[in-house]
Each structure stands twice: as C-alpha cells, then as structure tokens.
Design an enzyme around this catalytic site. Structure first.
Site, mmCIF file in Angstrom:
data_model
loop_
_atom_site.group_PDB
_atom_site.id
_atom_site.type_symbol
_atom_site.label_atom_id
_atom_site.label_comp_id
_atom_site.label_asym_id
_atom_site.label_seq_id
_atom_site.Cartn_x
_atom_site.Cartn_y
_atom_site.Cartn_z
ATOM 1 N N CYS A 222 -3.323 -1.309 7.258
ATOM 2 C CA CYS A 222 -4.312 -2.242 7.813
ATOM 3 C C CYS A 222 -4.739 -1.807 9.210
ATOM 4 O O CYS A 222 -3.909 -1.402 10.029
ATOM 5 C CB CYS A 222 -3.719 -3.648 7.863
ATOM 6 S SG CYS A 222 -4.890 -4.897 8.426
ATOM 7 N N ARG A 316 -0.821 8.351 3.091
ATOM 8 C CA ARG A 316 0.039 9.064 2.150
ATOM 9 C C ARG A 316 1.475 8.603 2.372
ATOM 10 O O ARG A 316 2.035 8.789 3.447
ATOM 11 C CB ARG A 316 -0.077 10.564 2.386
ATOM 12 C CG ARG A 316 0.912 11.416 1.582
ATOM 13 C CD ARG A 316 0.562 11.466 0.123
ATOM 14 N NE ARG A 316 1.485 12.325 -0.604
ATOM 15 C CZ ARG A 316 1.556 12.386 -1.928
ATOM 16 N NH1 ARG A 316 0.754 11.641 -2.662
ATOM 17 N NH2 ARG A 316 2.413 13.177 -2.510
#
Length: 387
Positions: A222, A316
């Site tokens: 976020c 990732r």
C-alpha cells in the site's frame, strides 16, 4: 500527550508496531495451554488470523485451505476472480509484466466489468468444497452486489475502503451506502472498515458492525500513506479502537471484535497487535508467499488498479513454503514469517496469557531499539532478524 507543532497546531504522538515490546509478567505457561480461539460474527475459529481480500493472496483454493487449517480467508469480490471466468491467464499476465508497465496493465485488466453470476459462483464453489465463504467489497460494490452475496449464501461480508465512516458525503447524483441499513438488511454478519480512531469505531459498532477493521496504509503493497498522507501507526490505532470496543461492551453488553489489518509480517507483529487490544489480525503479504497463493510470488494492493489515482504497487515476495508451513509450521525460515500460530502460542506462554483476552492485558513498553539491539551480526550476515 499533545506536542505543539507551531502556533495554532498541536499533534499527538502515535506509535507503530516496531516501536513497542511486550513485557513478561510473574507467570508463564506451556504454549500448548494457550487458547487462541476467537469468534467473528457467528463463526468460531481456532486461529485469530485472516488472509486479506487481495487478488494475489486469496482465491477459491486458498479460502478453502485456510478454513481447513482453522483460519479464514476473504475473497475480493471486485477483483480478478469475479471479472474473469478463468482468472489463471490474467494472473499469469500480472506476474509477467515489467514494473514500468504494471500500473497500466492493471488498469486495463480491472476495467473488465464485475459479473454478478461469477460472484455467486465463487461463493458457491468455496462452500461446496467445505470452506467458509467470507467475501469483501467496497461500499459502492456492497450496494451493487449485496443481494447476490446474500443469495449465494456467503458466511461473512466485509465492507472495506481506505477509510470508511457513517457520515460519508457524496455528490447529489450519488446516494451513499447507508451502513446501518445495510447491516440490518443483510442476513449474514457484516464487518466494516477501515478506521483508526475511537470515535469512528464507536460509530461503526452502533451501525451494526459484526467486527471492525483497524488500519489505514500500513500494508506491504500500500502507498496510501505516501500518496494521501493519511493514517495512524498501528499500535496507537489498535489501542484507541480497542478502547471503543471495551466502552461499547460496558455500555451495551455486546462484545464486537476489532481486527488489526495491514503491515504485519512476522509472528511477533501479530503478538504485538493482540497485546495492543486486537482480537484478531488480517494479513496479506505473508500469505502471498505461500506456494498455493494465486499471486505467483507477487503481492499488490487493492487500490492499485484505480483508473485515476493508483495507490499501491506490486511487490515481489517470492514463495517461501506451503500455506501450512506459514500458518502452523513446521517453520523452514528463521525470520519469524513461518508458523505464525506457533509464534503466537509461544509468546502467550512466555507472557503467561492463557487466552486472547489475557494477551490483550499484557504490559507494553515503548522500545524503538527492540529489533536492532544486539543484532549486528544478524544484520551484517542478513540472517534471522537481519533479513
């Protein structure tokens, strides 16, 4: 304590999870005696951990497996699973795209309309496989698709937005969702969020929330805090919202759980949230690392596909083990991201807390050096807490 920023503006100090530590008391207990059960709506779970409603975290298989392991997973009803009959090729494209093309691809993929028949189908698939059908939508999505959720027989309905309140102002052309009326009309428990303050938590309880989500912007993927500058660090937010829960319970006799949502990576993070007053936690990126997760080793925010102001990114996270290893062990890593339940039980044993309610009462200290003190070798060698 208020701090003066300048003439005419004062601020309150707020604390994040990394700034606190839990203090052992006079009693300890064997971790096997620690009772971690909790109840949300009319459903009791052995593990107070919920997998967040993100497309890289929960699909049908993950929701079912989490249910089997004693936890809970929430399916995003405004994501890939309800826009495409076969979401697998879409998830492959998200995992394969380069970072510079990612946002535009997400905007393209999420422009596909949500299909009510797929909402019903996904809910029914979870239930047919023996899972708990917990689903999530924004307030706008709830007003559009609430009847389909009820018709399909979902068990729990999460209404989530970056910030939710009972006093939302809309343009004259838009009728805002009446949260209280929606909670009254739905035949299943409705969980509302997100919020970070005592007052809004109390308002959501009064509106009929079966639980309240606490957290604005701490999630791993976020960027709302950077884009909007909105949020309160989690330790303070949880403590404030827990105070509202306790006051509401004292006044009404109705105990409504609060759920810490976002920014939690390790078992220690979960322990701290409960010690600050949470009844359960919602996590995303730790579960995105499971071999069974739909994100193919990637994790992205719910607001990333916004056509006007994307908030969030794709990170990732890799694949570090099975869902069972991450949730209940045995741990294959030394950094606190495996066997989250075991960490909680061991912490409760060390602190002498027999159940979640006692864990909420343990002593907390401000400790900004907690994660760095004495860890020079781990940091230098990128082991354990130095990763």
């Amino acid at each position: 304590m208020e701090i003066q920023l300048g003439r005419g503006k004062v601020a309150r100090r707020a604390y994040g999870i990394d700034e606190i530590a839990l203090v052992p008391g006079q009693r300890t207990l064997d971790p096997s005696l620690a009772d971690t059960k909790w109840k949300i709506g009319n459903i009791e779970r052995e593990i107070p951990i919920i997998a967040s409603a993100m497309d890289g975290v929960v699909d049908i298989g993950m929701a079912v497996r989490l249910s089997q392991l004693g936890a809970l997973g929430v399916l995003n009803l405004e994501g890939i699973q309800t826009r495409y009959a076969d979401p697998e090729p879409i998830l492959d494209r998200i995992a394969a795209v380069g970072k510079d093309e990612f946002v535009s691809l997400m905007q393209e993929l999420y422009a596909e309309p949500i299909k009510p028949e797929l909402i019903e189908k996904r809910i029914q698939e979870i239930k047919q496989l023996g899972g708990i059908a917990a689903v999530s939508a924004t307030p706008v999505g709830a007003s559009k698709f609430g009847e389909f959720v009820a018709k399909a027989g979902a068990d729990l309905f999460f209404i989530q937005a970056t910030v939710v309140s009972t006093a939302h102002l809309s343009p004259d052309s838009i009728i805002p969702l009446d949260l209280a009326e929606f909670c009254r009309s739905m035949p299943i428990p409705v969980i509302l969020g997100n919020c970070v303050t005592y007052e809004v938590t109390l308002d959501l309880f009064k509106a009929g929330a079966a639980a309240v989500l606490v957290g604005i912007g701490p999630g791993a993927a976020c960027t709302s805090r950077g884009v909007l500058a909105v949020g309160v660090p989690q330790a303070t937010a949880i403590a404030d919202c827990a105070a509202a829960r306790d006051d509401y319970y004292r006044d009404t006799g109705n105990y409504i759980p609060i759920i810490a949502d976002g920014g939690l990576i390790t078992g220690g993070d979960i322990c701290k949230c409960i010690a600050c007053g949470a009844d359960g936690v919602m996590i995303g990126s730790p579960f995105a690392r499971a071999a069974e997760a739909p994100g193919r080793g990637y994790h992205w925010g719910m607001a990333t596909p916004s056509p006007v102001l994307p908030r969030g990114t794709r990170i990732r996270v890799g694949t570090t083990g099975t869902l069972e290893q991450i949730l209940t062990g045995p741990a294959g890593l030394d950094d606190g991201t495996h066997n989250l339940l075991g960490a909680l039980k061991t912490s409760m044993g060390t602190l002498g807390a027999k159940n979640i309610k006692e864990m909420q009462q343990v002593h907390v200290v401000i400790a900004p050096s907690l994660l760095t003190e004495g860890k020079v070798y781990q940091k230098a060698q990128q082991l354990g807490m130095g990763k």
